[in-house]
Each structure stands twice: as structure tokens, then as C-alpha cells.
Enzyme design. Sequence first.
Site, PDB file in Angstrom:
ATOM      1  N   CYS A 126      -9.428   3.971  35.500  1.00  0.00           N
ATOM      2  CA  CYS A 126     -10.424   2.913  35.351  1.00  0.00           C
ATOM      3  C   CYS A 126     -10.712   2.336  36.732  1.00  0.00           C
ATOM      4  CB  CYS A 126      -9.928   1.810  34.410  1.00  0.00           C
ATOM      5  SG  CYS A 126     -11.244   0.667  33.906  1.00  0.00           S
ATOM      6  N   LYS A 202     -11.181   0.798  22.121  1.00  0.00           N
ATOM      7  CA  LYS A 202     -10.576  -0.312  22.849  1.00  0.00           C
ATOM      8  C   LYS A 202     -11.432  -1.552  22.633  1.00  0.00           C
ATOM      9  CE  LYS A 202      -9.271  -1.619  27.549  1.00  0.00           C
ATOM     10  NZ  LYS A 202      -9.046  -1.099  28.902  1.00  0.00           N
ATOM     11  N   LYS A 255      -6.492   0.421  20.754  1.00  0.00           N
ATOM     12  CA  LYS A 255      -5.910  -0.656  21.544  1.00  0.00           C
ATOM     13  C   LYS A 255      -6.675  -1.951  21.299  1.00  0.00           C
ATOM     14  CE  LYS A 255      -5.535  -2.018  26.300  1.00  0.00           C
ATOM     15  NZ  LYS A 255      -6.016  -1.761  27.615  1.00  0.00           N
TER      16      LYS A 255
HETATM   17  C1  PBG Z   1      -7.860  -1.490  32.080  1.00  0.00           C
HETATM   18  C2  PBG Z   1      -6.709  -1.757  31.189  1.00  0.00           C
HETATM   19  C3  PBG Z   1      -6.365  -2.985  30.590  1.00  0.00           C
HETATM   20  C4  PBG Z   1      -5.190  -2.744  29.850  1.00  0.00           C
HETATM   21  C5  PBG Z   1      -4.852  -1.414  30.027  1.00  0.00           C
HETATM   22  N1  PBG Z   1      -5.815  -0.813  30.843  1.00  0.00           N
HETATM   23  C6  PBG Z   1      -6.975  -4.321  30.722  1.00  0.00           C
HETATM   24  C7  PBG Z   1      -8.336  -4.563  30.225  1.00  0.00           C
HETATM   25  O1  PBG Z   1      -8.999  -3.706  29.660  1.00  0.00           O
HETATM   26  O2  PBG Z   1      -8.800  -5.680  30.447  1.00  0.00           O
HETATM   27  C8  PBG Z   1      -4.469  -3.774  29.038  1.00  0.00           C
HETATM   28  C9  PBG Z   1      -3.092  -3.443  28.638  1.00  0.00           C
HETATM   29  C10 PBG Z   1      -2.284  -4.580  28.138  1.00  0.00           C
HETATM   30  O3  PBG Z   1      -2.793  -5.703  27.891  1.00  0.00           O
HETATM   31  O4  PBG Z   1      -1.079  -4.393  27.985  1.00  0.00           O
HETATM   32  N2  PBG Z   1      -7.539  -0.668  33.159  1.00  0.00           N
END
Ligand code: PBG
Length: 331
Positions: A126, A202, A255
Site C-alpha cells: 500500500c 476492507k 477486514k
Molecule cells: C493499510 C493498512 C491498515 C491496516 C492494515 N493495512 C490501515 C488502514 O487501512 O487505515 C490496519 C490494520 C490494523 O488496524 O490492525 N496499509
Amino acid sequence: MNSDHSASYPTKRHRRLRRTPSLRRMVRETHLSPADFIYPLFVQHGQNVRRPIASMPGQFRLSLDQLSAEAKEIMSLSIPAVIVFGIPAEKDAVGLENFADDGIVQRAIRLLKEAEPDLAVITDVCLCEYTDHGHCGLLNPAGEILNDETLDILAKVAISHARAGADIVAPSGMMDGMVQAIRLGLDAHGFQQAPIMSYAVKYASAFYGPFREAADGAPKSGDRRSHQMDTANVQEALREADADVSQGADFLMVKPALAYLDVIARVKDRYPHVPLAAYNVSGEYAMLKAAAANGWLNEQEVVLETLLSIKRAGADLILTYHAKEAARWLT
Ligand code: PBG
């Protein structure tokens, strides 16, 4: 009056099968094992860093010199995989360190694989931890995310992770077409064997709060609602899963996990043959830790019950900060 009351007593008795521990074990439908877990690691530059993450008690940001011991501990607990998040030295509009050969994640991958060649190293793909604006994609002057331009970067990041030795790449930015772009990029560079675990479903969740502290990845302005899913939707989750399966995702992910057990179940029903991971996210971890620290809940019991519920809903794998403790409790 009928004197023989037994005629109206139940003949089907479910409690017969709950009478002893062995009977309960014989009819248990879901099993939890360390092999189900994927442990998240936060890596940063520096020496001898083991910096506690305040909102995630028991979790740390680690410098590279800590990784060999960490990998050995994880393997010794029979946890098969880690997912690596990197905190770069510098952030910029594009996130250059994200696909640099000597970037923090690329170096972490090499060290982890050197220490434990059989530990499966998954990488989060990401932009948000690397961009100075904190968004998951490149921005136009109006501050909107440029989907297709971002895909080129995601493919570059995935290729650089695979080149460093990552076993699996996990795109988490919810860009349309990200699985296809990464698959084409990996294949063109000889990484046909590298699977993609897509954060297919997500949600724009408030449960990511502690992670954003851990990974320093909060957006500097605005939010992620233009790409992460509306928390009210489940039909849309199936469309997201369809898209990623058709683009060649090897694993799907939902997620967060707990407020989305119904989504896990629906995705598993639709794709019983695709390995499904669920991310038991930072806020879910923080809730149980806080309640346990106050003596309000029995930590071991609620953690194992929670993880079991995620599997029962249909997840094959669980990304969880509880992995090491749970693995200890299970053995
Ligand atoms: C983005 C990413 C996030 C999480 C994992 N990958 C944060 C978001 O999307 O804001 C969150 C994981 C967690 O809260 O444990 N790279």
C-alpha cells in the site's frame, strides 16, 4: 389427568453430547491451532529499537537487528507466517522508499528469510505508510486518489518485495484492479510463483486507530471512505470478492474481523475453495487488552473464544496481534 409425565419429556437430548470433556472434544466442529495465525510485524530504521506501541500493549516497533530473534521465536511457536509493515525513513508524494531495493521492508524480508527460510513472509502492499499525505494512492491537485496511476506503483512495490524474497504479497489499498496489476507485474518479472493475498473486503473502519499510531499511516487530511468499503454493505463485499477472484487472487481477506463475522461467512459460502484470511485488527486487540488489564475479562479465555469465532465464521487464517500469546496457550 395423565400420571405418566415422561411421555412429554424430550427424547432428543443435546446435553448428552456435552457431558464430559472427551465427549465435547469428539463433537467439536472448529479447531484453533498456531498454524492458523499470521503475526503482524512493524519494522523501522535505527538500532536496537523495541519501541512499545502505546495503544497495543505487548506490541512493538522493531529495528532490523531485532528480526532474527523475532523470526526464531515465531517459528518456535509453530506460527507459519508474518505480515510485515514498514515505517520509512522519509515520506514523499509518491513514497519512493516503498519500492526501493534497500527500503525498510525489502531489508526486513531478507533478514527474516535468512534467519528462518521456512517462515512465510507476507508483505503489505500500500502507499499510505510511505506518502507524506498519508493516502493509499497518488493524488491529483484536487486531492483525489488517482486509481490507475496508483496501480503502476503497487505493481512496482510488489515486484520489489518479491525480488527481496517475500513469499506472498498482500495489497491493502482497495484500488480497483490492484490484483490484476500486481499479477501482471509479478509474472512479467519471473515471479509467477508469488501468491497474492488480497485485502479484498476492507471496510472504512474506526477499529484501525491503534494501527495508524503503530505504522504512522494516518491520512493527514480527509479519510479513506473513497476506497474502503462502507460499513453498512455486504452485497458489495461479494462484488469485491468476485472482482479479486477473477483477477487471480490466491487468498481473499476480510477486514476487520469481529464486527464483520457475517461478511466472513458470506464470502466463505461463495468461495469455499479459496483460502480466506480475516484481519483481527488493532482496535479489536486493544479492546480485549484494555478490558483484561482492568481485570474485567479473563484475557486467555476471551482471546481464544474470539479467535475461534473468527474461524467458526469461515476464516481459514487469522492475522492477529494475539498470535504469539495464543500459540503459547494452545500448546
Ligand atoms: C493499510 C493498512 C491498515 C491496516 C492494515 N493495512 C490501515 C488502514 O487501512 O487505515 C490496519 C490494520 C490494523 O488496524 O490492525 N496499509
